[in-house]
Design a protein around this motif. Structure first.
Motif, PDB file in Angstrom:
ATOM      1  N   LYS A 350       0.856  -1.184   0.000  1.00 49.09           N
ATOM      2  CA  LYS A 350       0.000   0.000   0.000  1.00 49.09           C
ATOM      3  C   LYS A 350       0.888   1.228   0.000  1.00 49.09           C
ATOM      4  CE  LYS A 350      -3.930  -2.100   2.436  1.00 49.09           C
ATOM      5  NZ  LYS A 350      -4.837  -2.021   1.281  1.00 49.09           N
ATOM      6  N   ARG A 351       0.394   2.307  -0.532  1.00 53.41           N
ATOM      7  CA  ARG A 351       1.132   3.560  -0.533  1.00 53.41           C
ATOM      8  C   ARG A 351       0.174   4.727  -0.468  1.00 53.41           C
ATOM      9  NH1 ARG A 351       4.948   4.867  -3.703  1.00 53.41           N
ATOM     10  NH2 ARG A 351       5.604   2.820  -4.462  1.00 53.41           N
ATOM     11  N   ALA A 352       0.673   5.854   0.083  1.00 48.50           N
ATOM     12  CA  ALA A 352      -0.112   7.080   0.136  1.00 48.50           C
ATOM     13  C   ALA A 352      -0.071   7.765  -1.221  1.00 48.50           C
ATOM     14  CB  ALA A 352       0.429   8.007   1.212  1.00 48.50           C
ATOM     15  N   GLY A 353      -1.102   8.544  -1.536  1.00 52.58           N
ATOM     16  CA  GLY A 353      -1.161   9.263  -2.799  1.00 52.58           C
ATOM     17  C   GLY A 353      -2.192  10.364  -2.747  1.00 52.58           C
ATOM     18  N   ALA A 354      -2.383  11.023  -3.879  1.00 50.50           N
ATOM     19  CA  ALA A 354      -3.372  12.103  -4.015  1.00 50.50           C
ATOM     20  C   ALA A 354      -4.498  11.600  -4.906  1.00 50.50           C
ATOM     21  CB  ALA A 354      -2.727  13.350  -4.611  1.00 50.50           C
ATOM     22  N   GLN A 355      -5.660  11.380  -4.326  1.00 49.95           N
ATOM     23  CA  GLN A 355      -6.786  10.857  -5.089  1.00 49.95           C
ATOM     24  C   GLN A 355      -7.567  11.994  -5.739  1.00 49.95           C
ATOM     25  OE1 GLN A 355     -10.063   8.930  -2.942  1.00 49.95           O
ATOM     26  NE2 GLN A 355     -10.057   7.334  -4.514  1.00 49.95           N
ATOM     27  N   VAL A 356      -7.867  11.838  -7.018  1.00 51.00           N
ATOM     28  CA  VAL A 356      -8.607  12.852  -7.756  1.00 51.00           C
ATOM     29  C   VAL A 356     -10.059  12.833  -7.300  1.00 51.00           C
ATOM     30  CG1 VAL A 356      -9.360  13.619 -10.036  1.00 51.00           C
ATOM     31  CG2 VAL A 356      -7.061  12.650  -9.736  1.00 51.00           C
ATOM     32  N   ALA A 357     -10.503  13.960  -6.729  1.00 56.93           N
ATOM     33  CA  ALA A 357     -11.883  14.090  -6.274  1.00 56.93           C
ATOM     34  C   ALA A 357     -12.777  14.657  -7.366  1.00 56.93           C
ATOM     35  CB  ALA A 357     -11.950  14.974  -5.034  1.00 56.93           C
TER      36      ALA A 357
END
Length: 428
Positions: A350-357
């Motif tokens: 798993k990794r952190a990221g920026a999810q497109v809202a």
């Protein structure tokens, strides 16, 4: 110490540079999301002094350092130093000398300090709300000085600015242009002398973690102070609040979140060095010191250097400065998405990221085929582990730049090519 858990970045309240009288006003409320790719309605943890047993790592604007206070304007007689270093002039650049080190792993910092000193200035600002001090670097022979926006923004109305050179000469100055969202500004000396020494610009793209660096500036009013350290980290996303927060309590027109893809350094950083120089062992400018991490009041009210300081990379600073000198304002790259922090499955990990809202129609993101739910985990191979990190990466670029986003969509990685556009003006 723990970092703010929401976005894994240091939350840095505005207005922390050395204020000689009136203290800064409380921060303004959060503003709408940034078009570069920010979280909708970003939150900031202002609970300084409310943590128990654990020090909350906060940060304040006002980078600088007070390790060894030395008046650099005075010529020095070099004692026996090893290794030896020589300074070579830059006749074609009309800028500060470049230092050639005899041993790059053990720099002669005396030579670097002597070369850089004439290019770093002290800035004093006085307004009806109070007074403050900061630092700046001479950008060209026409008298333009590059500094932080938060150092001079209080003087954009009826305030006054004075600039003191390393040799003690003082000149009045006016604001040429400010760029609140990057916390950069350019001022100009009135009746600038003909013997100004612009600082030599380096290459922030060539930096490596562990490289030796020197910070030069005006911490706590101690002009000509130098400190040394190393580059502790690169591409560190740092948020310093919103650009409508002023150390003098004034509201600015822009409410963008101030986000920097910063250079982190261990060179001693203290209030008053905001706008000053971070240089390499050649004496070349690699960053503009802008903010420091500090321990909140609940951890003993430690507001000075704790070995974590941040600088705006010279690549970004140079681009903004040239635009401000040319037109008084700066353009910014624009992606056209709203994002939020998330954790996504990447293979067996798993990794952190920026999810497109959301994706705005007609924007570079829409044209590239980005979709709601995509998780951006890298920009041109540089890791993105939060919405703020994405903003920092995009803000460092220019309109028209082509970039590759690495995304995870429906559990699979793919690369998306995007050509960035000019960010639209914020609504009034």
């Amino acid at each position: 110490m723990t970092l703010a858990p929401e976005d894994h970045t240091q939350q840095i309240p505005q207005g922390g540079y050395y204020s000689q009288s009136t203290p800064p006003a409380p921060p303004a409320p959060p503003t709408p999301p940034l078009g570069e790719g920010s979280r909708p309605d970003p939150k900031r943890d202002r609970r300084f002094g409310q943590t128990m047993g654990t020090a909350l790592l906060a940060a304040v604007l006002a980078s600088g350092g007070t390790y060894a206070a030395t008046q650099l304007g005075e010529p020095s007689t070099a004692t026996s130093t090893t290794p030896a270093a020589t300074a070579t002039t830059n006749p074609n650049q009309n800028s500060s000398p470049t230092v050639v080190q005899g041993n790059a792993s053990s720099p002669d910092w005396s030579a670097v300090a002597a070369a850089v000193a004439p290019s770093v200035v002290s800035i004093d600002v006085t307004t009806q709300q109070g007074s403050g001090a900061g630092s700046g670097v001479i950008f060209d022979r026409n008298g333009h000085v590059l500094t932080n926006n938060h150092v001079v923004q209080g003087a954009t109305g009826n305030g006054s600015i004075t600039v003191t050179l390393s040799d003690g000469r003082t000149y009045n100055a006016t604001v040429v242009g400010t760029d609140p969202s990057t916390d950069l500004a350019v001022i100009k000396l009135a009746n600038a002398p003909s013997d100004l020494t612009p600082i030599t610009l380096g290459d922030s793209e060539a930096l490596k973690v562990g490289d030796p660096v020197m910070a030069v500036g005006n911490p706590l009013g101690l002009s000509g102070t130098v400190t040394t350290g190393i580059i502790s980290a690169l591409n560190r996303p740092v948020s310093t609040g919103t650009s409508n927060e002023s150390p003098f309590g004034q509201q600015q027109q822009s409410g963008d979140e101030v986000v920097t893809n910063a250079i982190q350094t261990s060179a001693a950083i203290n209030p008053g060095n905001s706008g000053g120089a971070l240089v390499n062992n050649k004496g070349e400018l690699i960053g503009i010191n802008s903010s420091i991490a500090s321990l909140g009041q609940g951890a003993g009210s430690q507001s000075g250097n704790i070995g974590i300081g941040f600088a705006i990379p010279v690549k970004e600073a140079k681009s903004i400065a040239e635009q401000l000198i040319r037109s008084g304002k700066a353009e910014h790259a624009f992606l056209g998405v709203s994002t939020r922090d998330t954790v996504v499955t990447d293979g067996s990990a798993k990794r952190a990221g920026a999810q497109v809202a959301s994706v705005s129609s007609g924007t570079p993101a829409a044209n590239a085929g980005l979709k709601t739910g995509d998780v951006i985990i890298a920009v041109d191979g540089q890791r993105v582990d939060s919405a703020t990190a994405l903003v920092a990466q995009i803000r460092e670029m220019k309109a028209g730049d082509k970039t590759t986003l690495t995304i995870i969509r429906n559990g699979s990685r793919q690369d998306v090519s995007v050509t960035l556009a000019v960010k639209p003006d914020s609504p009034s």
